[in-house]
Write an enzyme that holds these catalytic residues in place. Structure first.
Site, short mmCIF file in Angstrom:
data_model
loop_
_atom_site.label_atom_id
_atom_site.label_comp_id
_atom_site.label_asym_id
_atom_site.label_seq_id
_atom_site.Cartn_x
_atom_site.Cartn_y
_atom_site.Cartn_z
N SER A 180 38.86 50.22 43.22
CA SER A 180 37.56 49.60 42.99
C SER A 180 37.53 48.13 43.42
O SER A 180 37.03 47.28 42.72
CB SER A 180 37.25 49.71 41.49
OG SER A 180 35.93 49.37 41.23
N PRO B 44 36.34 44.47 49.33
CA PRO B 44 36.77 43.75 50.53
C PRO B 44 35.69 42.83 51.09
O PRO B 44 36.01 41.83 51.74
CB PRO B 44 37.13 44.86 51.52
CG PRO B 44 36.52 46.11 50.99
CD PRO B 44 36.38 45.93 49.52
N CYS B 45 34.42 43.15 50.79
CA CYS B 45 33.32 42.30 51.30
C CYS B 45 33.43 40.87 50.76
O CYS B 45 32.83 39.95 51.31
CB CYS B 45 31.96 42.87 50.88
SG CYS B 45 31.78 44.59 51.24
N TYR C 59 36.64 47.11 38.62
CA TYR C 59 37.26 47.71 37.43
C TYR C 59 38.74 47.91 37.70
O TYR C 59 39.13 48.28 38.81
CB TYR C 59 36.64 49.06 37.11
CG TYR C 59 35.18 49.01 36.74
CD1 TYR C 59 34.75 48.37 35.58
CD2 TYR C 59 34.23 49.63 37.56
CE1 TYR C 59 33.41 48.33 35.25
CE2 TYR C 59 32.88 49.59 37.22
CZ TYR C 59 32.48 48.94 36.07
OH TYR C 59 31.16 48.90 35.75
N ARG D 206 37.25 56.03 31.25
CA ARG D 206 36.65 57.18 31.95
C ARG D 206 37.57 58.39 31.98
O ARG D 206 37.22 59.40 32.59
CB ARG D 206 36.23 56.79 33.37
CG ARG D 206 35.19 55.69 33.35
CD ARG D 206 34.30 55.69 34.56
NE ARG D 206 33.31 54.63 34.41
CZ ARG D 206 32.76 53.94 35.39
NH1 ARG D 206 33.08 54.22 36.64
NH2 ARG D 206 31.86 53.01 35.14
N ALA E 118 29.42 49.12 52.76
CA ALA E 118 29.76 49.35 51.35
C ALA E 118 28.70 50.10 50.53
O ALA E 118 29.04 51.01 49.78
CB ALA E 118 30.08 48.00 50.69
N TYR F 91 2.08 38.07 46.74
CA TYR F 91 2.02 36.72 47.29
C TYR F 91 1.79 35.69 46.19
O TYR F 91 1.01 35.91 45.26
CB TYR F 91 0.87 36.61 48.31
CG TYR F 91 0.32 35.21 48.45
CD1 TYR F 91 1.05 34.23 49.13
CD2 TYR F 91 -0.89 34.84 47.87
CE1 TYR F 91 0.58 32.92 49.23
CE2 TYR F 91 -1.38 33.53 47.98
CZ TYR F 91 -0.63 32.58 48.65
OH TYR F 91 -1.09 31.30 48.74
N ARG G 11 1.09 42.61 62.26
CA ARG G 11 -0.24 42.41 62.86
C ARG G 11 -0.11 42.15 64.36
O ARG G 11 -0.84 42.73 65.16
CB ARG G 11 -0.95 41.21 62.18
CG ARG G 11 -2.39 41.05 62.64
CD ARG G 11 -3.03 39.84 62.01
NE ARG G 11 -2.42 38.61 62.46
CZ ARG G 11 -2.59 37.42 61.89
NH1 ARG G 11 -3.36 37.30 60.82
NH2 ARG G 11 -2.00 36.35 62.36
#
Ligand code: NAD
Length: 440
Positions: free
Chosen positions: A38, A41-42, A61, A70, A296, A421, A437
């Site tokens: 887990s 690398p980014c 984790y 888990r 990722a 907006y 547009r």
């Protein structure tokens, strides 16, 4: 029933967690070659920069979390050497000892590895690649006194590392084989990015494929087709290749991109054998072709779908449009769908617009420049791609565009997209709406 996952990255751990959620009584095991699961690398360029101080912060984790919370048996430092899928057995190497592990269902999530044209380059002292957290640790430690760094490859990692290295006070030369940086973008957008990077001191050398890297008495020599560059250290960021060996050994096949073929359930076509993450190819929703997108967010979702199907669910992975975002200093750089150049290469007849605007109402303090490129198919008027760069507000706009493209929106519908907006957030007609547009 026992499900085994090979690879503890984003896809693998998500798959294991999904199986556990749907099948509380199954035994779920994960085998991971490195000490980490887990991991992110980014985040490595931001660790190299020092923005992320501790390498442990890059781990979402820990193995203990998965074991305790888990009930997933995680085996780190455990390299899978062989798979005999007919016998439903694999061989694992841990601390010099091999052992056999049996399973009923298998997911292969072995990811990708850095592309290295010549393995000898990595034998040269202070030539680095980026894939694992340890690479970041090694770079941060070993380049600390260096003054001159060559980064090879002006893709995502090249851009992100150039920022990190400039902020550390290094002189940076960024060498790119193609005749533009960020080749996934169209030329005019890449030129704007290049201008911004050059102003912040990155020496950019385009159209110079690196052909050799060798040791010299006082550093490293990088030789390109056109010249040579002396550096204290070199970072290779020239793309990745899918890790397909184990999946092929198990009986899966390569698709047309060279990555592992899977259907929309992440099934390889071989009974009880699934694959997910940077080792597989997926459907490109814009081109309708199979595509290799080692990103990722996709790996996480593919892992979720693989785990779901292994555990008896019926989730489908629809494919992707190929959205990505990065930054260099204050310049935010986003892309979704296909570029104009790529569209033409694939035989689409397209028109495009590239407009300049501002990120907020003109009278509101702090408004910044932003540019939007839209690629529209002639005839159908479907939006095939978009590229947005600017000093703020890129992520939201490229995200809106990604959803539009994924839903095959026509450019006239994009003009009427009812996006919000207020002066601090956008001009009354947002840059995205103005681009639509003009493109109409
Ligand atoms: P990349 O594909 O983004 O860029 C590689 C670059 O290297 C290309 O521009 C290519 O033309 C160039 N190149 C190839 N061979 C060369 C040579 N011999 N000499 C000079 N240039 C050469 O790959 P990357 O930056 O290594 O990133 C790896 C993977 O991780 C990519 O798939 C990328 O999409 C992903 N990634 C994404 C993000 C993000 O989305 N923010 C961040 C980091 C990495």
């Amino acid at each position: 029933m026992k499900a085994v996952v090979v690879g503890g990255g984003a896809a693998g751990m998500t798959a294991a967690s999904r199986i556990r959620r749907l099948q509380p009584t199954w035994r779920v095991e994960v085998y991971e070659e490195t000490p980490y699961v887990s991991h992110a690398p980014c985040g490595i360029p931001y660790f190299v920069e020092g923005l992320v101080r501790d390498k442990d912060e890059l781990i979402t984790y820990s193995p203990e979390f998965f074991r305790k919370k888990r009930k997933i048996e995680v085996f780190t430092n455990s390299k899978v050497l062989k798979i005999d899928h007919k016998a439903k057995k694999l061989t694992v190497l841990n601390s010099g000892r091999e052992r056999e592990v049996s399973y009923d269902k298998l997911i292969i999530a072995t990811g990708a590895k850095p592309f290295i044209p010549n393995p000898k380059w990595l034998e040269v002292e202070k030539v680095f690649t980026i894939r694992h957290i340890e690479d970041g640790v090694s770079i941060r430690k070993r380049i600390s006194k260096d003054k001159e760094v060559v980064v090879v490859g002006a893709g995502y990692i090249g851009i992100e590392l150039s920022e990190a290295l400039r902020k550390l006070g290094k002189r940076v030369t960024l060498v790119e084989a193609m005749d533009q940086i960020m080749p996934m973008f169209d030329k005019e957008v890449a030129l704007d990015i290049e201008e911004y990077m050059s102003k912040r001191g990155v020496k950019i050398r385009k159209g110079e494929k690196v052909v050799d890297i060798s040791q010299r008495r006082n550093g490293v020599l990088v030789e390109t087709e056109k010249g040579s560059y002396k550096a204290d250290s070199v970072i290779l960021a020239i793309g990745v290749k899918p890790n397909v060996d184990l999946a092929l050994m198990a009986g899966a096949r390569r698709g047309e991109t060279g990555a592992i073929y899977v259907d929309d359930r992440m099934w390889t076509g071989v009974e009880d054998l699934y694959a997910a993450g940077d080792n597989v190819e997926v459907l490109n929703l814009v081109t309708g072709r199979r595509s290799y997108m080692p990103l990722a967010p996709l790996a996480n979702k593919e892992g979720f779908v693989a785990g779901d199907n292994v555990a008896g669910g019926s989730l489908r992975f629809p494919g992707a449009v190929g959205s990505a975002i990065t930054k260099f200093y204050s310049l935010e750089i986003g892309i979704t769908g296909i570029s104009e150049a790529n569209a033409r290469k694939l035989g689409f007849k397209v028109k495009s617009v590239y407009i300049s605007h501002s990120s907020k109402a003109h009278y509101y303090p702090g408004s910044k420049w932003i540019k939007v490129k839209l690629v529209v198919e002639e005839g159908s008027k479907r939006v095939l791609g978009g590229q947005i760069i600017g000093l703020e507000g890129v992520w939201g706009r490229i995200s809106a565009l990604a959803i539009a493209i994924q839903n095959e929106v026509k450019v006239s519908d994009l003009f009427f997209a009812d996006i919000p907006y207020a002066p601090p957030f956008s001009p009354v007609l947002d840059p995205l709406i103005v681009a639509a547009r003009v493109a109409r």
